[in-house]
Design a protein around this motif. Structure first.
Motif, PDB file in Angstrom:
ATOM      1  N   ASP A   1       4.519 -18.007  -2.894  1.00 41.47           N
ATOM      2  CA  ASP A   1       5.642 -17.671  -2.441  1.00 41.47           C
ATOM      3  C   ASP A   1       5.353 -15.993  -2.433  1.00 41.47           C
ATOM      4  OD1 ASP A   1       8.665 -18.178  -1.969  1.00 41.47           O
ATOM      5  OD2 ASP A   1       8.464 -16.401  -3.234  1.00 41.47           O
ATOM      6  N   ARG A   2       5.942 -15.574  -1.366  1.00 44.40           N
ATOM      7  CA  ARG A   2       5.707 -14.043  -0.997  1.00 44.40           C
ATOM      8  C   ARG A   2       6.440 -13.077  -1.751  1.00 44.40           C
ATOM      9  NH1 ARG A   2       5.373 -10.902   4.805  1.00 44.40           N
ATOM     10  NH2 ARG A   2       3.946  -9.182   3.935  1.00 44.40           N
ATOM     11  N   GLU A   3       7.700 -13.721  -2.227  1.00 47.49           N
ATOM     12  CA  GLU A   3       8.743 -12.952  -2.641  1.00 47.49           C
ATOM     13  C   GLU A   3       8.534 -12.817  -4.163  1.00 47.49           C
ATOM     14  OE1 GLU A   3      11.017 -11.127  -1.001  1.00 47.49           O
ATOM     15  OE2 GLU A   3      10.054 -12.086   0.752  1.00 47.49           O
ATOM     16  N   THR A   4       8.213 -13.925  -4.609  1.00 46.44           N
ATOM     17  CA  THR A   4       8.189 -14.087  -6.179  1.00 46.44           C
ATOM     18  C   THR A   4       6.893 -14.015  -6.842  1.00 46.44           C
ATOM     19  OG1 THR A   4       8.072 -16.498  -6.096  1.00 46.44           O
ATOM     20  CG2 THR A   4      10.263 -15.575  -6.106  1.00 46.44           C
ATOM     21  N   GLN A   5       5.795 -14.305  -6.159  1.00 48.71           N
ATOM     22  CA  GLN A   5       4.248 -14.350  -6.686  1.00 48.71           C
ATOM     23  C   GLN A   5       3.289 -13.305  -6.571  1.00 48.71           C
ATOM     24  OE1 GLN A   5       3.397 -18.497  -5.365  1.00 48.71           O
ATOM     25  NE2 GLN A   5       3.232 -18.688  -7.524  1.00 48.71           N
ATOM     26  N   ASP A   6       3.809 -12.148  -5.920  1.00 43.86           N
ATOM     27  CA  ASP A   6       2.999 -10.853  -5.882  1.00 43.86           C
ATOM     28  C   ASP A   6       1.367 -11.208  -5.350  1.00 43.86           C
ATOM     29  OD1 ASP A   6       2.588  -8.382  -5.848  1.00 43.86           O
ATOM     30  OD2 ASP A   6       2.291  -8.347  -8.052  1.00 43.86           O
ATOM     31  N   THR A   7       1.418 -11.978  -4.336  1.00 42.84           N
ATOM     32  CA  THR A   7      -0.132 -12.119  -4.065  1.00 42.84           C
ATOM     33  C   THR A   7      -0.538 -11.122  -2.980  1.00 42.84           C
ATOM     34  OG1 THR A   7       0.327 -13.991  -2.699  1.00 42.84           O
ATOM     35  CG2 THR A   7      -0.146 -14.590  -4.860  1.00 42.84           C
ATOM     36  N   HIS A   8       0.127 -10.254  -2.502  1.00 45.84           N
ATOM     37  CA  HIS A   8      -0.104  -9.285  -1.539  1.00 45.84           C
ATOM     38  C   HIS A   8      -0.181  -9.920  -0.263  1.00 45.84           C
ATOM     39  CE1 HIS A   8      -0.103  -6.629  -4.706  1.00 45.84           C
ATOM     40  NE2 HIS A   8      -1.243  -6.196  -4.619  1.00 45.84           N
TER      41      HIS A   8
END
Lengths: 380, 380
Positions: free
Chosen positions: A310-317
């Protein structure tokens, strides 16, 4: 439909593709992932996850091997096929000298081909498994790939303990392994011919029997590998190993457009065109490059690296990456949608960036490669 | 003879082997080696050698890539076949992430499968090239592998500048690359179908044309890949990466004995049984293990690692090794003897030790793998 061909020879299409006359089927798939993947949007779809990402091992490398072994055993168990019935195994990973694969599949005792195609390896493995099954070289073939965040950071960047910072264009290597059992169209349903008849791998057999007892039949019966488009190395001269999306996008474009040309198709012939791990940066480059060739895939494109976290919550760039990224997304999300008929035809295009720490330090560019697999619902 | 089969299905033999109904041919081969190899017993047989082992490059890795490229171009040139006519390339090397191969074959622009099977990779590549050609997936396939003493020491042991000592059981990695052009039995002799029709790789094409002008026709017309025996991972628990002969001998035995069982043969059906790089230590273990299974291969055995260097004068301890060792010996010594009919049938068994510096440091064992290729003179 263009699959009615009189002889094997006509299976060859255009410059790089094969369309199988008697298409093999993917009859089962399994996904094993780490904790971050379990918390992501696909978390509930994975067959097995592990809280501490070690899978009972002491090292990241051994953990990755264990994931591969579990994924293979699960895929076999779901289809109630013993390891001794699998003719050949095609497997690979990202680590130097492919040790996750050789240590992982050793216990299965299936004759094996070790592969390296960076993050495109799941496509490479499925292509060769499909080609071997369609050629009549055996009833069952197994394709497996994996990646692990801990082992990949150590291999390509820095050990996790260094806590080094990552640029926004960097990917997050998926901790996961996907395995796929491919069955020839004319396979004996008893699997008695063409199998590895020695019946070795007793331990695996026992584990498989236990799995059989627990599992309902979770096999697929409608997913065929209709064809493949084998990728070329595509080098736009990029040298930034922390921006692999940009390095791989040209290869993805090349294989997609080649598939269209070889099979006389456009984007409209596919319900989805699914790349492996281009991520947010790579996707926008891919769209531009494909548009330059006269196609628009924006409405039908999906990228496994953008889907798994999840782009918003998982911070994987930039998104997820690694041999395991496309593999576990295929096993958990894509194949069930094809099996159900929700998607009739999918072009699955895992993408790889061909580099090592040595080539990077020596100033070499990072070329890409992508292999295309045409997956279809049987009723098409 | 047991090759008369009515349909594809019967190409599958026993647990691990395939016997091709319409056997593909190796129509040309090329060997490119370093200076030490040039001074050895096979020196005069190699197509190209280089005095300083750098092949015009600045690094050992780039040198290895250049060797692969040259070997491919030479093999194509000898048979007067353009790179654009080759359907798929199967290649690998020993370096992490297979960079020697991806950097080496990039310019050829042939759709490619990257492989890793340690020093067994030449067998793996020939098996897949043969399987793909026999299945009708294209007229021409290219198989290539390489190793380089400088890059391998850096990858697996210490950079050469450290001048570290080596135990007597250690091998000397061969600096060399061998390439093999495989042609399907029913290939259009013009190579107009099934080729990579895009006609890319202009530079390569030009180089090839120059080569054409210089070279006489040096192609083979009597060497067929009659069958393959795909190897399993065989692990006797050995952990000494400086004694790879011992680690690989059990895998060689397993594949040889499996080939006999699958095809209903004994050592007497082969003029030579040729392993890749067991060396002096591994050979004696192999003889013992094979004798334990009821066969005696001593009179028919040859090991490429023991053949490529002179034991008395070249101080290579256990013998030569590396992906390039078996490949250049096959290209320069073995194939010409089959072409001439001196040897009618050979079982070529490159052997690999599956390990990395990481798996070694983590205490993992070093399992082996070996792939068997049955090579025959056409008149057999």
């Amino acid at each position: 439909m263009d699959y009615d061909m009189e002889n094997r020879k006509t299976a060859v299409r255009g410059a790089q593709s094969i369309v199988f006359k008697d298409a093999p089927h993917i009859i089962s798939a399994a996904s094993v992932t780490g904790s971050k993947e379990a918390e992501g949007p696909l978390g509930k779809l994975f067959d097995m996850t592990n809280e501490n990402d070690l899978f009972g091992a002491q090292t990241w490398e051994e953990a990755e091997s264990n994931m591969q072994k579990e994924a293979c055993i699960l895929a076999l168990g779901k289809a109630h096929v013993g390891a001794e019935k699998v003719r050949y195994l095609f497997g690979g990973d990202l680590l130097r000298q492919g040790i996750a694969t050789s240590m992982g599949v050793e216990a299965l005792q299936i004759p094996m081909f070790g592969l390296y195609g960076a993050c495109s390896t799941s496509g490479e493995a499925l292509a060769l498994a499909g080609m071997s099954a369609a050629a009549g070289y055996g009833d069952y073939m197994l394709a497996v790939t994996s990646s692990h965040f801990g082992s990949a950071e150590k291999e390509f960047r820095f050990p996790l303990g260094y806590a080094s910072q990552r640029p926004l264009s960097a990917h997050w290597t998926v901790t996961g392994s996907g395995a796929f059992l491919v069955k020839a169209a004319d396979a004996d349903s008893q699997g008695k011919t063409g199998g590895n008849e020695k019946g070795e791998g007793g331990a695996v057999k026992a584990e498989k029997k236990e799995a059989d007892a627990e599992l309902e039949d979770q096999s697929f019966s409608h997913v065929r590998i209709a064809g493949v488009t084998v990728g070329k190395i595509v080098d736009y001269g990029l040298k930034d190993s922390q921006n692999m999306g940009a390095c791989m996008a040209p290869a993805a474009m090349d294989t997609i457009v080649q598939n269209f040309a070889d099979l006389g198709r456009t984007e409209e012939d596919y319900d989805r065109i699914i790349t492996g791990d281009l991520g947010y940066v790579g996707q926008s480059i891919l769209f531009d490059l494909v548009r330059g060739k006269g196609y628009d895939i924006r409405k039908r494109h999906l990228d496994c690296g953008m889907t798994i976290f999840d782009r918003e919550t998982q911070d994987t760039h930039a998104g997820g990456s690694g041999c395991g990224c496309a593999a576990v997304t295929l096993a958990s999300l894509i194949l069930p949608k094809i099996e159900s008929g929700e998607w009739k035809r999918v072009l699955f295009v895992p993408t790889g960036a061909l580099m090592s720490t040595v080539s990077f330090n020596e100033g070499a560019s990072v070329p890409g490669i992508a292999h295309g697999i045409v997956l279809e619902h049987d009723g098409i």
